[in-house]
Every structure is written in structure tokens, then in C-alpha cells.
Design an enzyme around this catalytic site. Structure first.
Site: not given
Length: 169
Positions: A10-11, A24, A32-34, A122, A124, A126
Site C-alpha cells: 500500500d503506497i 486526475n 484508486g491510488v488517488d 495509468s 488502473g 486508465y
């Protein structure tokens, strides 16, 4: 010389100077990550993103560019937000994806960050193919002129980890 390390995990749990967010263009959070970075980092990140939108990035952060904010409650000093390209079968957007890594490292250098954690940008929603994304990420980081001492690719699952490991070796 920059050391590249791989971590499966996990980042948002990494202890580094800067965590790179696959944002985005709105900079106002997403999935997602964001979404994970905004949730774990708390409201201070969104507050700074809103200020960036109100000043320099009224139309949003362009694809391939990067900008930093506080890391809020994350175990990092900064979050570097970068907007990856949506994968296209008819148009080569590889340079935009490479630019995400280069620009993030440029911002890290400006901040004085020495350890930076990247997701697989990109890959995920994207839909960038993991093997090609790993190739671009590793080649770009290896060729970057940066004072960053460690780039850590933090990969969410075994498939991503194994794909990046194959590209690294």
C-alpha cells in the site's frame, strides 16, 4: 546513482520523503491510488489541491505534468501529484507516461526529496498495459538525471510486482 526498489503493498503506508499520486487533472481526488492518498492523508491535501486549482491550475493539471502539496497525515513530507495518460490503442501516448515520472522526479529534486514512492501510473482505470507501463517507468527512472537516492515502486498486487521485477532485471 538512484537505487530502484520494489515493494508489494500500500503506497499510503510508505515512509518516504515524497509519495507520488496518480491523480486526475482536477486534483480533487478520485478512485484508486488517488482516493486512497486523499483518504489516508486527510483534508490538508485536498485543501492545497483546491488552492492550486484556484491559482495556477484553473483548468486542471495537464497530463504528464506534476505538482506538489503537503502529505497531510501520510508518513511523508510531500505528495507529488501527476496526471497519467489514458491508454489508447490508436495513439502512442508513451511520452506522456514517461513525462509523469520525469516531471515527478524534477519536482522531487526541487523539494530536496531523496526517497520517492511511485505507483504504477495509468495502469488502473486508465488501462495502460502493465508490461508496457513497467518498461516505461523503469527505463525513464533509470535514465533520469536526479538527486533522488531511492525510487520505490509500490505495487498493489503480485502481478504488478512480478511484471516490474521482470523489467528491473
Amino acid at each position: 546513482m538512484t537505487t530502484i526498489t520494489l515493494v508489494r503493498g500500500d503506497i499510503t503506508r510508505q515512509t518516504v520523503d515524497a509519495i507520488v499520486n496518480a491523480a486526475n487533472s482536477s486534483l480533487l481526488g478520485g478512485g484508486g491510488v488517488d482516493g486512497a492518498i486523499h483518504r489516508r492523508g486527510g483534508p490538508a491535501i485536498l485543501e492545497e489541491c483546491r488552492a492550486l486549482r484556484a491559482s495556477r491550475y484553473g483548468k486542471g493539471l495537464p497530463t504528464g505534468r506534476a505538482v506538489a502539496t503537503t502529505a497531510g497525515e501520510l508518513d511523508a513530507r510531500w505528495v507529488i501529484h501527476t496526471v497519467g495518460p489514458v491508454h489508447s490503442g490508436s495513439e502512442d501516448r508513451s511520452e506522456l507516461l514517461a513525462s509523469c515520472y520525469r516531471e515527478s522526479l524534477r519536482v522531487a529534486d526541487e523539494l530536496g526529496a531523496r526517497t520517492v514512492a511511485f505507483p504504477a501510473i495509468s495502469t488502473g482505470v486508465y488501462r495502460w498495459p502493465m508490461d508496457d507501463a513497467a518498461r516505461i517507468a523503469v527505463e525513464t527512472v533509470r535514465s533520469a538525471r536526479t538527486a533522488v537516492e531511492e525510487v520505490r515502486f509500490v505495487l498493489f498486487d503480485d502481478r504488478a510486482y512480478e511484471t516490474f521485477a521482470a523489467r528491473l532485471n
